[in-house]
Design an enzyme around this catalytic site. Sequence first.
Site, PDB file in Angstrom:
ATOM      1  N   GLN A 179       0.343 -11.086  26.805  1.00 23.96           N
ATOM      2  CA  GLN A 179       1.697 -10.699  26.444  1.00 23.96           C
ATOM      3  C   GLN A 179       1.726 -10.336  24.998  1.00 23.96           C
ATOM      4  O   GLN A 179       1.672 -11.069  24.248  1.00 23.96           O
ATOM      5  CB  GLN A 179       2.601 -11.964  26.512  1.00 23.96           C
ATOM      6  CG  GLN A 179       2.648 -12.784  28.134  1.00 23.96           C
ATOM      7  CD  GLN A 179       3.474 -11.762  29.101  1.00 23.96           C
ATOM      8  OE1 GLN A 179       4.697 -11.921  29.122  1.00 23.96           O
ATOM      9  NE2 GLN A 179       2.487 -11.330  29.823  1.00 23.96           N
ATOM     10  N   ARG A 205       7.771 -14.093  24.456  1.00 25.26           N
ATOM     11  CA  ARG A 205       7.722 -12.683  24.022  1.00 25.26           C
ATOM     12  C   ARG A 205       7.521 -11.864  24.901  1.00 25.26           C
ATOM     13  O   ARG A 205       7.113 -12.212  26.165  1.00 25.26           O
ATOM     14  CB  ARG A 205       6.420 -13.105  23.124  1.00 25.26           C
ATOM     15  CG  ARG A 205       5.061 -13.171  23.830  1.00 25.26           C
ATOM     16  CD  ARG A 205       3.844 -13.414  22.878  1.00 25.26           C
ATOM     17  NE  ARG A 205       3.729 -12.525  21.767  1.00 25.26           N
ATOM     18  CZ  ARG A 205       3.950 -12.933  20.455  1.00 25.26           C
ATOM     19  NH1 ARG A 205       4.533 -14.042  20.479  1.00 25.26           N
ATOM     20  NH2 ARG A 205       3.840 -12.120  19.442  1.00 25.26           N
ATOM     21  N   ALA A 225      13.605 -15.340  29.258  1.00 27.40           N
ATOM     22  CA  ALA A 225      11.997 -14.939  29.667  1.00 27.40           C
ATOM     23  C   ALA A 225      11.606 -13.721  29.006  1.00 27.40           C
ATOM     24  O   ALA A 225      12.498 -13.083  28.279  1.00 27.40           O
ATOM     25  CB  ALA A 225      11.902 -14.897  31.261  1.00 27.40           C
ATOM     26  N   HIS A 226      10.420 -13.199  29.280  1.00 29.80           N
ATOM     27  CA  HIS A 226       9.891 -12.122  28.469  1.00 29.80           C
ATOM     28  C   HIS A 226      10.590 -10.739  28.955  1.00 29.80           C
ATOM     29  O   HIS A 226      11.107 -10.554  30.086  1.00 29.80           O
ATOM     30  CB  HIS A 226       8.445 -11.811  29.008  1.00 29.80           C
ATOM     31  CG  HIS A 226       7.839 -11.637  30.262  1.00 29.80           C
ATOM     32  ND1 HIS A 226       6.579 -11.524  30.813  1.00 29.80           N
ATOM     33  CD2 HIS A 226       8.573 -11.652  31.510  1.00 29.80           C
ATOM     34  CE1 HIS A 226       6.634 -11.477  32.066  1.00 29.80           C
ATOM     35  NE2 HIS A 226       7.999 -11.472  32.486  1.00 29.80           N
ATOM     36  N   ASN A 227      10.877  -9.791  27.963  1.00 31.37           N
ATOM     37  CA  ASN A 227      11.301  -8.642  27.923  1.00 31.37           C
ATOM     38  C   ASN A 227      12.930  -8.814  28.043  1.00 31.37           C
ATOM     39  O   ASN A 227      13.387  -7.721  28.563  1.00 31.37           O
ATOM     40  CB  ASN A 227      10.786  -8.014  29.157  1.00 31.37           C
ATOM     41  CG  ASN A 227       9.139  -7.516  28.737  1.00 31.37           C
ATOM     42  OD1 ASN A 227       8.495  -8.319  29.496  1.00 31.37           O
ATOM     43  ND2 ASN A 227       8.829  -6.827  27.736  1.00 31.37           N
TER      44      ASN A 227
END
Length: 346
Positions: free
Chosen positions: A199, A219, A240-242
């Site tokens: 990540q 991240r 969560a990511h993004n």
Amino acid sequence: MQSAMETTLGELVSRLGGELVGDPAVVVRQIAALDKAEEGDLAFLVSPKYRAALDASRASAFILSPKAADFTDRPRILTPDPYLYFARAAQLFNPPKAVPAGIHPSAVVASELPASVSVGPNAVVGVDCHIGEGAVVGAGCLIGDGVSIGAGSLLHAGVKIYDGCTIGARAILHSGAVIGADGLGFARDADKRWVKIPQIGGVVIGDDVEIGANTTVDRGALEDTVIGNGVKLDNLIHVAHNCRVGEDTIMAAMAGLAGSTTVGKRVQVGGKAGFSGHLEVGDDIVISADTNVTKSIDRPGVYTAMIPLQPHADWVKNFSHLRRLDAMAERVRELEKKLAEQDKKS
């Protein structure tokens, strides 16, 4: 509870506005609920259904809407939004605790910090960090390398910020918040084993954001996870990511955003609401508590998807009908075909 200030109603109205009815010399020292208020307290009424509590209250003065102006003959401040006025008055009576500047001897700090910054006991600040004037890093916080924290931000004890993340100005992060941990990024090989995807994005958090206790913001996998200015996240939330969360959005406890979800500006999310991944939710949308959002929403409004509480026996009976919906739908289609055929013959 004592407050840090004492003021008269006249002085309060001169600072916050509103229409004062009654003696401007009445002294108030704290904000309180109607049923708990004592002499010297300022109470507020947000709904006529609590009028009995207003009548019985021992408060010295009240915050009321103009429609409730005649509910009492005691001193009162009239304002279109009593709850908002209460919030602003509460800020005046209860300013944040002043924290002395300086670095505690037990802290480990590997970056140059402004003299106005406070770093508490056993906190760790990595290399190449940029921390703005007047920021507070509480006891036991862990700040990774290359982190940026804006002026006036407050990190309560035990906050963890991973390498390379950015926190804006005047942010408040409560204990246990974790910013920048890895998102759930894995690929599956031929043997059905999980292969980790590094990540390599970061987290960017805007100005005036508040993040509750034990809330996590992952991240990004390749790009940053972004939390816009003015966002308020309750305790125990997972982003969560993004994901991208627009300005002035608010989320209640245990809400969760799956990866690559975009939430617009001024969105209100109830507790335990969940969002599937790769969705887009537009501006000015309200998501009710316990709702599962499984598709994108682009039209402002209130959205709800839940089953109300009911006795267990009723649930079993209703679910048994639900299981037969497909068969019933097929029977309806067959009947429609037969009716259409009869219409043609006639």
